[in-house]
Design a protein around this motif. Structure first.
Motif, short mmCIF file in Angstrom:
data_model
loop_
_atom_site.label_atom_id
_atom_site.label_comp_id
_atom_site.label_asym_id
_atom_site.label_seq_id
_atom_site.Cartn_x
_atom_site.Cartn_y
_atom_site.Cartn_z
N ILE C 287 0.82 -1.21 0.00
CA ILE C 287 0.00 0.00 0.00
C ILE C 287 0.85 1.25 0.00
O ILE C 287 0.61 2.19 -0.77
CB ILE C 287 -0.94 0.00 1.22
N SER C 288 1.86 1.29 0.87
CA SER C 288 2.68 2.50 0.91
C SER C 288 3.44 2.69 -0.38
O SER C 288 3.64 3.82 -0.82
CB SER C 288 3.67 2.50 2.06
N SER C 289 3.85 1.59 -1.02
CA SER C 289 4.58 1.74 -2.28
C SER C 289 3.75 2.43 -3.32
O SER C 289 4.22 3.33 -4.01
CB SER C 289 5.00 0.39 -2.85
N ILE C 290 2.51 2.00 -3.43
CA ILE C 290 1.68 2.63 -4.46
C ILE C 290 1.44 4.09 -4.13
O ILE C 290 1.50 4.95 -5.02
CB ILE C 290 0.35 1.87 -4.61
N THR C 291 1.22 4.36 -2.85
CA THR C 291 1.00 5.75 -2.47
C THR C 291 2.24 6.58 -2.76
O THR C 291 2.15 7.69 -3.29
CB THR C 291 0.65 5.83 -0.98
N VAL C 292 3.39 6.04 -2.42
CA VAL C 292 4.63 6.78 -2.69
C VAL C 292 4.85 6.93 -4.19
O VAL C 292 5.31 7.98 -4.66
CB VAL C 292 5.83 6.06 -2.03
N LEU C 293 4.48 5.89 -4.93
CA LEU C 293 4.61 5.98 -6.39
C LEU C 293 3.83 7.14 -6.94
O LEU C 293 4.32 7.92 -7.77
CB LEU C 293 4.12 4.67 -7.03
N VAL C 294 2.59 7.25 -6.46
CA VAL C 294 1.76 8.37 -6.93
C VAL C 294 2.40 9.69 -6.57
O VAL C 294 2.46 10.62 -7.37
CB VAL C 294 0.34 8.26 -6.35
N GLY C 295 2.95 9.76 -5.35
CA GLY C 295 3.66 10.97 -4.95
C GLY C 295 4.84 11.25 -5.85
O GLY C 295 5.13 12.40 -6.22
#
Lengths: 237, 413, 416
Positions: C287-295
């Motif tokens: 989950i954090s990876s995808i969020t960071v990816l979007v960032g």
């Protein structure tokens, strides 16, 4: 000091060839005050860019202080070393003034003038003093801490001139310096140029489309369609 | 102004990609949340249990057999089934060729238990207890004396049978505890526990089996069980026509001690939903975070585009195009980007849900599916995206519309 | 060229970008701290007790509650005699549910535990918050009584003259009945409290592993066994303390080989717990990876646009002699500054949210055990977040910087 031998610049626009410069040869000597005039598309800006080492000729030689700048370079390709070398020359030997001023909006007048000195690693104290002096010389000693957006067009151009002089260049190239200012300021700017040429011995090349500005120089180079039409010497004033 | 999206392909592509990633994540999270809720509720809904008597804490049900006989004679009662759970410290242990293995045992009255099961549950059993004559289907209890014949029949869970190489027909020994006398049990059936034998549950080696109530009470090492004929819960199924409320009232009157542990099917569903409500909210929240970031992104990009087009907008206003048109144009542009991203995000969202859901199931070690990719969920997700998307695109559109014409025309750079 | 001031050129855009990326940082911080917290908590809870080896009956495990160990004392005495590495063994009979109440009150279901220790070590008991431990704590005097040895039951209530009647109770039980040291509580098999045994409360304790406030009574092992009529000295778990904790695995193996028991070292136990945690971990990483990816997409695109906007300006700088290196450095500085702001903001908010969550989870009816902390934040975590942020800053500046070096000065000035 600058010698162009048979310089041409050709652009490709799709499958069409545009000859911005066509076999131009020219010699500018130390202390000259030259203006270049011509209609749009005549190649005057291109000529200035080539003289200022920010554009590379398609063919021909550019010789600065006896050095053939592009000798080892192939057609249009700058090697890295070359670029750093060119950049350095621009930094120390050439001063540029643009039509749109191109001051950095986030820096004060003082900081803008300091910028090239900072790049040349001039010590802080010396830089600041010199910048103040330069700004004083162009009459902006009271605007040191102002930002470009707080100044008029004329004032900004004067800052640009001060900046161009930051590293004691041998030659000053000005591309339509009066293009975006009123006639009074225009006068003033040309006066400043004069002064620099007469008193400080700076070689000056001014590109313009305005004959009244061109006449202020010692020599006028007329261009058309990428070629030199004429070179006139004005009477000494 | 929609064609401006194509003017800056790279930028638009990036925004769409960001939205796709966030929508896919949101969908996956919502799917898992839905799956959890669904699983919790499904078992209850599909079962035939209308009322469950399950005393709070560890209060147990006593005199279970008699209570079964009593309640089953009431009006409207279709079936009653008691359950005794022996897990934890007091689990019986099986001795399989020298290997000692704890077995969580459930004590039932087979015939009654079978009647109570729904079809989908019945399918989980391969083999079952043999039929007997007596009322309770629990011969050892006959006459309430724990003196009748022992059947020694047991139905084991699939994970246990697979792990220990047992088959239906085999005999194993089970004792109430190590050191207690062992009794022989014959495996008469195998059932799907729903555990895969892997994941967390697999590691904990949860082995389960079912036997007759009195036989488990007898076996259990806890002295009290037999004396008080103890069960832990009792399920009741009613006639479709019966009045559940009436029945519950009757039950509470007859057995006031268990009053606080009586739940109807509805109660159980509500409990299950409430319990999963927190995790649902949690999953949805974390799924939405990435979405918020993407929308901030969209807003930034829109603001930049508007800025770049200052001259253009000034010109349009100068020639008479209304603020409203400009607003709607910019707004439509932003919303279109968001919508394209949302729709394109459905596909990776689907795959993401399946992948996440399967991952959850396998790491816990259950056969359930945690994926709930329903049209309703898609609808909810899209609504969330569009509502939030609208909010975030309003500001830049408003900025575009309220530009001062002169400043805009004069704007350089 | 003053990259920091460049950010303030478009304060709106900078603010939005910082906001967006800091949300991603918040997510990262919260997820990492929860993951950290859960792992640390379980480790701490286990380590705090000072138990080096956990033992249950053969085939059992600590999670499922293993099976009963019979003749526990004899086995424990044998173990401690044969293995000098062991300095204490605590025996306990757990998982026994009885009813309890003070005189005249309605009974409540209670979890009764019998304890006894052989030897002397430093395993910790639960914290006593009121009163004191049982006077004969760990000694279990009744086991030396003839009543116990001959299993002489004198009355229906399985009481015996030699009982100490000592006990300690949990905080929830104390609160339920308003019981304090000096009071008497009764235990019985049945709800109606028939055939009950009286116990004197000496202290009130708090169980840090317990989340729902369960009602517990601790008493002496032999007295509990006697009351339950469980003759064969049953024990559900043994806790071993060693002179040298590092020998735990060795000793556990020895126990497994020589006795019908299931022993695991503290280390092994913790790693089993961590295995369970790993599900949440990988989840949160995804989950954090995808969020960071979007960032990441956010900041790179913005940086890219921001630099491209300044094409002419950059060309002018190059024309007056500013080197490519200076320009590239400035672009990187700008990107990193942007990220740094987001890092600071995101980390601060993330910490606030993480601790807030922890506080929220520690209260209310469904709260976590008191020894458990949802969230754990240390320098390493912050360092991880910092590194990820900086990497992001650098990566997002690479393409714009590269592009900036390729600007054709002449074309740009000409206005192409």
């Amino acid at each position: 000091m600058i010698k162009l031998e048979n310089v041409s610049k050709i652009y490709r626009m799709g499958d069409q060839e545009v000859r911005a410069l066509d076999g131009v040869s020219l010699e500018i000597e130390k202390g000259d005050f030259l203006s270049i005039i011509g209609p749009s598309g005549s190649g005057k800006s291109t000529l200035m860019h080539i003289m200022g080492l920010i554009d590379i000729p398609t063919s021909g030689k550019v010789i600065l202080d006896g050095v053939d700048i592009y000798a080892p370079a192939k057609k249009g390709r700058k090697t890295k070393v070359k670029d750093r070398y060119l950049t350095d020359i621009r930094l120390r030997k050439i001063g540029f003034v643009f039509q749109q001023f191109y001051l950095l909006p986030t820096m004060t007048a003082l900081e803008n003038v300091e910028l090239p000195m900072k790049e040349a690693r001039v010590p802080k104290k010396e830089r600041k003093e010199r910048s103040k002096k330069l700004l004083d010389n162009v009459g902006l000693g009271h605007r040191l801490d102002h930002f470009p957006k707080q100044m008029s067009g004329g004032e900004q151009q004067r800052v640009a001139i001060a900046r161009a002089l930051a590293n004691n260049p041998e030659i000053l190239l000005a591309d339509e310096p009066t293009g975006e200012v009123d006639s009074k300021t225009s006068e003033r700017i040309m006066e400043t140029f004069r002064k620099l040429n007469r008193e400080d011995g700076i070689t000056l090349v001014v590109v313009t489309h305005d004959p009244s500005v061109a006449e202020k120089a010692d020599k006028i180079l007329r261009m058309r369609d990428g070629r030199i039409e004429s070179l006139t010497h004005m009477k000494a004033r | 102004m929609i064609k401006d999206i194509f003017r800056r392909k790279g930028r638009s592509a990036m925004t769409i990609i960001a939205i796709i990633a966030s929508v896919a994540l949101l969908l996956s999270m919502m799917s898992i949340a839905g799956g959890i809720r669904q699983n919790a509720v499904r078992h209850i809904e599909e079962g035939n249990v209308d009322v469950l008597i399950s005393p709070h804490g560890d209060h147990a049900i006593y005199d279970a057999h008699e209570m079964v006989r009593n309640i089953s004679e009431w009006n409207g009662v279709n079936g009653v089934s008691p359950n005794l759970y022996m897990f934890g410290t007091l689990m019986p242990v099986a001795n399989i060729s020298g290997q000692i293995v704890p077995v969580g045992c459930i004590g039932i009255l087979p015939r009654l238990s079978w009647d109570m099961m729904g079809d989908s549950d019945r399918e989980k059993y391969d083999g079952w207890f043999s039929d007997t004559e007596d009322f309770f289907d629990d011969p050892h209890y006959a006459n309430g004396a724990y003196s009748g014949p022992y059947t020694g029949e047991i139905v084991l869970g699939d994970t246990m049978m697979d792990a220990l190489n047992l088959s239906t027909g085999d005999t194993i020994k089970i004792a109430g505890a190590i050191g207690e006398p062992e009794r022989e049990f014959r495996i008469v059936g195998r059932y799907e526990t729903g555990f895969t034998g892997g994941g967390m549950i697999g590691d904990m080696k949860i082995y389960m089996g079912m036997m007759r109530l009195s036989e488990l009470q007898d076996l259990a090492a806890y002295r009290d069980l037999r004396i008080s004929d103890r069960a832990d819960s009792m399920s009741v199924s009613l006639d479709p026509m019966a009045d559940t409320k009436e029945f519950v009232k009757e039950l509470k009157d007859a057995y006031p001690d268990y009053a606080d542990g009586i739940k109807t099917k509805e109660d159980m569903i509500v409990d299950a939903q409430e319990y999963s409500a927190v995790s649902t909210a949690f999953y949805q929240a974390i799924g939405s975070v990435a979405l918020v970031i993407s929308l901030l992104f969209v807003a930034s990009v829109m603001i930049m585009s508007v800025y770049e087009r200052t001259n253009e907008i000034g010109m349009m206003r100068a020639i008479g195009i209304s603020r409203r048109t400009i607003f709607m144009g910019t707004f439509a542009e932003g919303l279109l980007l968001v919508t394209i991203g949302a729709i394109l995000g459905l596909i990776p969202g689907y795959f993401g849900s399946v992948a996440f859901g399967n991952y959850m199931a396998s790491s816990v070690g259950i056969n359930e599916s945690f994926t709930a990719f329903t049209p309703e969920m898609i609808e909810n997700a899209l609504i969330e995206v569009i509502v939030l998307g609208t909010l975030f695109t309003i500001y830049p559109s408003w900025k575009a519309a309220r530009m001062n014409i002169l400043d805009a025309l004069r704007h350089t750079g | 060229m003053n990259p920091i001031r460049n950010l303030s050129r478009r304060p709106g855009r900078t603010a939005l970008t910082v906001a967006g990326v800091s949300i991603a940082v918040i997510m990262l911080v919260v997820m990492l701290s929860i993951s950290n917290g859960m792992q640390k908590s379980s480790e701490t809870l286990v380590k705090d007790r000072g138990v080096d080896i956990f033992i249950t009956g053969e085939g059992g495990n600590m999670f499922m509650g293993g099976s009963m160990i019979y003749n526990g004392t004899a086995m424990a005495e044998d173990i401690i005699e044969k293995n000098p590495e062991i300095r204490e063994i605590g025996l306990s009979l757990e998982g026994i549910y009885l009813f309890s109440a003070p005189k005249g009150r309605n009974s409540t279901s209670s979890d009764v535990t019998g304890t006894y220790s052989i030897g002397k070590g430093d395993m910790k008991d639960y914290d006593i918050i009121e009163g004191d431990f049982m006077p004969h704590r760990g000694e279990d005097p009744f086991r030396n009584s003839t009543y116990y040895r001959e299993w002489n039951i004198t009355q229906d209530a399985f009481d015996s003259p030699d009982f100490t009647h000592e006990c300690t109770i949990s905080q929830s039980l104390s609160e339920e009945f308003d019981l304090h040291p000096g009071d008497t509580i009764y235990i019985s098999h049945s709800k109606n409290m028939s055939h009950n045994l009286s116990l004197t409360v000496y202290g009130v304790f708090v169980n840090p592993y317990d989340s729902s406030g369960s009602k517990e009574i601790d008493m002496h092992l032999s007295e509990l066994q006697f009351f339950l009529d469980m003759k064969n000295d049953p024990v559900s778990a043994m806790y071993v303390d060693l002179h040298d904790p590092s020998k735990a695995t060795e000793v556990a193996d020895w126990i497994n080989e020589n006795y019908p028991l299931s022993a695991i070292s503290q280390e092994e136990f913790i790693s089993q717990i961590n295995k369970f945690m790993r599900t949440f971990d990988s989840f949160s990483i995804m989950i954090s990876s995808i969020t960071v990816l979007v960032g990441a997409i956010f900041i790179s695109t913005i940086m890219d646009i921001a630099v491209r906007e300044r094409r002419r300006e950059i060309a002018a700088m190059r024309a007056i002699g500013i080197s490519r290196t200076t320009i590239v450095t400035d672009i990187f500085t700008e990107g990193i500054s942007l990220i740094f702001l987001a890092f600071i903001l995101g980390t601060l908010l993330g910490l606030i949210i993480a601790y807030g969550l922890d506080a929220w989870m520690s209260t209310g009816p469904r709260r976590m055990p008191s020894g458990f902390h949802l969230v754990s934040i240390d320098a390493i975590l912050i360092a991880k977040v910092f590194l990820i942020s900086m990497a992001l800053g650098i990566l997002s500046s690479v393409i714009p910087a590269r592009w900036a070096t390729k600007i054709n000065i002449s074309d740009a000035l000409r206005g192409d």
